[in-house]
Design an enzyme around this catalytic site. Structure first.
Site, short mmCIF file in Angstrom:
data_model
loop_
_atom_site.label_atom_id
_atom_site.label_comp_id
_atom_site.label_asym_id
_atom_site.label_seq_id
_atom_site.Cartn_x
_atom_site.Cartn_y
_atom_site.Cartn_z
CD GLU A 44 -3.04 -0.77 0.05
OE1 GLU A 44 -3.26 0.40 -0.31
OE2 GLU A 44 -3.61 -1.76 -0.49
CB SER A 52 -42.04 -22.16 -20.81
OG SER A 52 -41.83 -23.42 -21.43
#
Length: 873
Positions: A109, A386
């Site tokens: 970092e 469907s």
């Protein structure tokens, strides 16, 4: 002399050179000065702007610096529904942070953390170059100090103003706190996903270890997560988590923190093998573990780099608490919804049809996991069955091909282009059917043929407009749900909602706006857009209403509530059935998606994997859930009917006609279907089958005394579709039952019989020229009245009448006194008073009480005898 001239010439040339050089130098100097002036102006402007921005920066606050602020989730009425605060956090002092963990964190970092004063100038310079080439915000240069400032005081917006404030506050923070204190704050404050804050707590959550027990790959994973906690969550995204771990290991190797051998050995470790079972998550309050709050958090995180557990946000949502209660109780404890076991899951979404606002959401059942797998929103690796047919097949056919609901499709044995057979659920075929029938019965072959007619490009375009992007998955089998990564229940709710909203689509959402602690408001309500023509939406809705009324969706029908819907089931392959031991009636999942003009409800039922099947009884659960939830939320809602657009017409069509023919008026009901067409594509042909015979109506005949004739009139209206508008009419009549006489033919609706005989009855018949209709009537011509005698009856001393004059009333043939001519005598009960109803025969006429003596009648008979004799002859 020559030398002088040459010398003079040389001097002139040198002078020109000096003059030219001076001019060039003067122009460059002006440009340089101008550029310097511009820079100075820009610098002043920048300085002023930065000063204003810095002045607006928040003050450093120790409480906000160390303690996160909870966020509040408000329901649709502005009441607090849930509080999202940090609960799972074990604070780690700086001296308890292992040095190797600190070194790994700084290598990842902020390498120069202990050298800079809050801003890393070297790193900032590299980021500036990267932002110039890649655009502002493409590369960051935040130090750990800047990240602490951003997490504590600023919103995550990537703007120049926020960046300037961040750098200013970072410098201020470095002046008030030591490096160790700043690192301690960061170490405990950083978000580690799963509702976890602090690397020390994350070690316990992911690996069940304290910090000093972590292995190298575990350490690398944890220190790499803060860059993007949710994306590097090893439970949800193991692949990206492993990649991030390996990146951190390479950074540690570059800083000589580990050897190459250690790096490679740690990179070879699959982090998922080190994880403990997923935690139950932090304890939260007030509905924070509900599936709908899970979706709220997702949308907030998508809206920006927010941390809902620590940023102190006010989140305005669409949640209806009562509807959410109904959904949760239906899935968890309603005896009317018989789940076979606790392992079966359901994804359920209730949405406002008109706005796209999600009112309630059920994402799991029988579990307390917070932000676990949400079956309502995360279920994108299943097939829709469907329920996809209106989206990929019939909707596009109406929209792009102009199909009506009657469009004829042949349901027959059929194969995909690769030779694979297409079967219907019952393995039978219906022959030629309408699109409506194909959808109502959920036939597969017509659906596949429709997609082939529409084309995959148009199908993709239509589904994309409804928020369902299937990428390159639309093959022939997609027509009946054969896609690998289908839509989630949330996405299907959005798509079906557009059908119920007149073709307007709004992406389903729970978050309306977000307000930060600084008072900034981020609007998140999505914009609505037109997905299809209103006629397409209405025609599809009309067919889906039939699905619910008498098709495959009847189990979800709620009487009296206008609603449309579709069912769906998926299938196992033969290999899967054999592998998992699936029975023939088992399916992987079952669906029911339906809507009213007010609400749209999408329901999925299945298991976490396809190894367990949904049996035939449980396949009815989605319809049961739908009916249970929809009936309750609609109970006190005034639900209107679906509104038909002006360009849609409904016509009676002769069943089986192709192209469609409008049914004739006399067509039997079982031969007629009522179908929808747009006015641009409506049929003009009228069927010539079952044409109702034309009728002559309202035939009447009356004696015209003035003209001594019989006037005949009638009405005639050809049936719709008949070509008999110009029909001729034949008029016949007979007298007193004698032989029939032909009066003549006419196209008029009237005729006249002249020179009629009095005292006779005419029977009249009118027939159409095509002899399809006949009507009869009769009329009696009254007899000629006899001349009345001029007789004065003598008075008597004792009249039998109440006439004060004592005179005999005059003889009147219509007074009912004469039995032979008593047309008005009629009723024996009334004959005593001579006021009976008409009786042509006069047989019921009786003598009036007003007659005086028998000799009056002798005089009358004597007068009338000659006339009677003539009539008898």
């Amino acid at each position: 002399m020559a030398d002088t001239t040459n010398s003079r010439t040389a001097r002139r040339k040198q002078a020109k050179k000096r003059k030219s050089g001076k001019k060039k130098y003067s122009t460059f100097k002006k440009i340089l000065l101008g550029f310097a002036g511009l820079i100075a102006v820009l610098a002043i402007i920048t300085l002023i702007t930065f000063t204003i921005w810095i002045k607006d920066a928040p003050d450093l606050n120790e409480q906000r610096l160390k303690d996160p602020v909870a966020s509040q989730v408000l329901d649709k009425d502005g009441n607090v529904y849930a509080t999202l605060g940090v609960q799972k956090r074990d604070y780690v002092q700086y001296e308890d942070i292992p040095k190797d963990v600190e070194a790994a964190l700084l290598a990842t970092e902020d390498k120069r953390f202990y050298e800079h004063g809050g801003i890393d100038i070297i790193r900032l310079g590299g980021a500036v170059i990267g932002n110039i080439t890649g655009g502002f915000g493409s590369q960051g240069a935040s130090t750990i100090t800047q990240q602490v400032v951003k997490l504590s005081f600023l919103t995550p917006d990537k703007t120049m103003k926020r960046k300037v404030q961040e750098m200013y506050l970072a410098v201020q923070l470095e002046q008030e706190y030591s490096k160790q204190e700043i690192l301690e704050i960061y170490f405990n404050k950083v978000n580690m996903s799963e509702g976890v804050y602090g690397i020390g707590t994350a070690a316990q959550v992911y690996f069940g270890k304290s910090l000093d027990e972590l292995t190298l790959p575990e350490t690398a994973l944890l220190v790499g997560m803060p860059q993007s906690p949710n994306n590097y969550n090893p439970y949800d995204h193991p692949d990206t988590a492993n990649e991030r771990k390996n990146t951190v290991l390479k950074l540690m190797y570059d800083d000589d923190l580990i050897t190459e051998k250690e790096m490679k050995e740690a990179q070879a470790v699959d982090i998922s093998t080190l994880l403990i079972p997923r935690s139950e998550g932090p304890s939260t309050t007030n509905h924070a573990t509900s599936a709908i709050v899970d979706q709220v958090i997702n949308e907030v995180e998508d809206a920006g780099d927010f941390d809902v557990y620590s940023d102190g946000l006010t989140i305005y949502t669409t949640i209806d608490p009562e509807a959410q209660r109904i959904v949760e109780e239906t899935l968890e404890s309603n005896p009317a919804v018989p789940f076979p076991n606790d392992q079966m899951q359901s994804g359920t979404v209730l949405m406002d049809t008109q706005t796209g606002e999600v009112r309630a959401l059920g994402g799991w059942r029988k579990t307390t996991v917070e932000r676990g797998f949400n079956y309502a929103t995360d279920l994108t690796n299943r097939q829709p069955g469907s329920t996809i047919k209106p989206i990929l097949d019939y909707g596009p056919a109406i929209e792009y091909e102009g199909w009506s609901t009657y469009e004829q499709i042949v349901d027959e044995p059929y194969e995909y282009s690769d030779g694979t057979k297409v079967n219907n659920a019952n393995n039978k075929y219906a022959g030629k059917v309408s699109m409506r029938t194909a959808l109502v019965k959920s036939l597969n072959v017509p659906a596949v043929k429709t997609l082939q007619e529409v084309g995959t490009d148009q199908a993709q375009e239509f589904s994309k407009g409804l928020g369902i992007e299937l990428d390159d998955q639309i093959y022939e089998s997609a027509a009946i749900g054969g896609v690998n990564n289908g839509p989630s229940p949330l996405e299907l709710a959005g798509a079906y909602g557009a059908f119920g909203n007149g073709g307007t689509f709004t992406e389903p959402y729970t978050v309306k706006k977000i307000e930060t602690m600084d008072g900034d408001v981020i609007e998140t309500t999505p914009e609505s857009k037109k997905a299809m023509e209103p006629s397409t939406a209405y025609m599809m809705t009309d067919m889906l209403e039939d699905v619910v009324d008498y098709g495959t969706g009847t189990k979800g029908n709620i009487p009296g509530l206008p609603m449309a819907g579709k069912t769906g089931t998926t299938n196992y392959t033969a290999e899967e059935k054999e592998k998992y031991g699936i029975k023939d009636n088992g399916v992987p999942e079952s669906w029911y998606v339906g809507y009213t003009p007010s609400y749209t409800l999408s329901v999925w039922v299945g298991y976490g994997d396809r190894k367990q099947s949904v049996d035939s009884a449980s396949q009815k659960l989605p319809a049961t859930i739908y009916k249970t939830v929809m009936s309750q939320v609609s109970e006190n809602v005034d639900t209107p009917d679906f509104e038909k657009p002006d360009d849609v017409v409904e016509l009676p069509i002769l069943i089986g006609s192709d192209p469609p023919a409008i049914a004739a008026e006399g067509t039997p009901d079982d031969k007629v279907t009522y179908e929808l067409f747009t006015k641009d594509n409506m049929p003009s042909k009228k069927s010539d089958e079952f044409v109702k015979p034309t009728e002559i109506t309202d035939l009447s005949a009356s004696y015209n005394e003035a003209n001594k004739q019989i006037d005949i009139q009638w009405a005639y209206s050809p049936a719709e579709g008949s070509a008999d508008a110009d029909n001729e009419f034949s008029v016949e009549y007979s007298i007193n039952g004698g032989a029939s006489k032909h009066l003549g033919n006419t196209k008029d609706r009237a005729a006249t019989i002249k020179d009629v005989e009095q005292g006779t009855t005419y029977a009249i018949t009118v027939t159409t020229g095509d002899k399809t209709s006949t009507s009869s009537t009769s009329v009696t011509v009254p007899a000629k009245e006899a001349e009345k005698p001029d007789v004065t009856t003598p008075t008597t001393e004792e009249p039998d009448t109440e006439d004060p004059d004592g005179t005999i009333p005059p003889i009147d043939e219509n007074n009912g006194n004469n039995g032979e001519n008593g047309e008005n005598g009629g009723n024996p009960d009334n004959g005593d008073n001579g006021n009976g109803t008409t009786d042509p025969t006069g047989e019921t006429g009786t003598r009036s009480n007003n007659s005086t003596r028998d000799w009056d009648f002798l005089i009358f008979d004597a007068i009338m005898l000659p006339s009677l004799w003539e009539r008898l002859k």
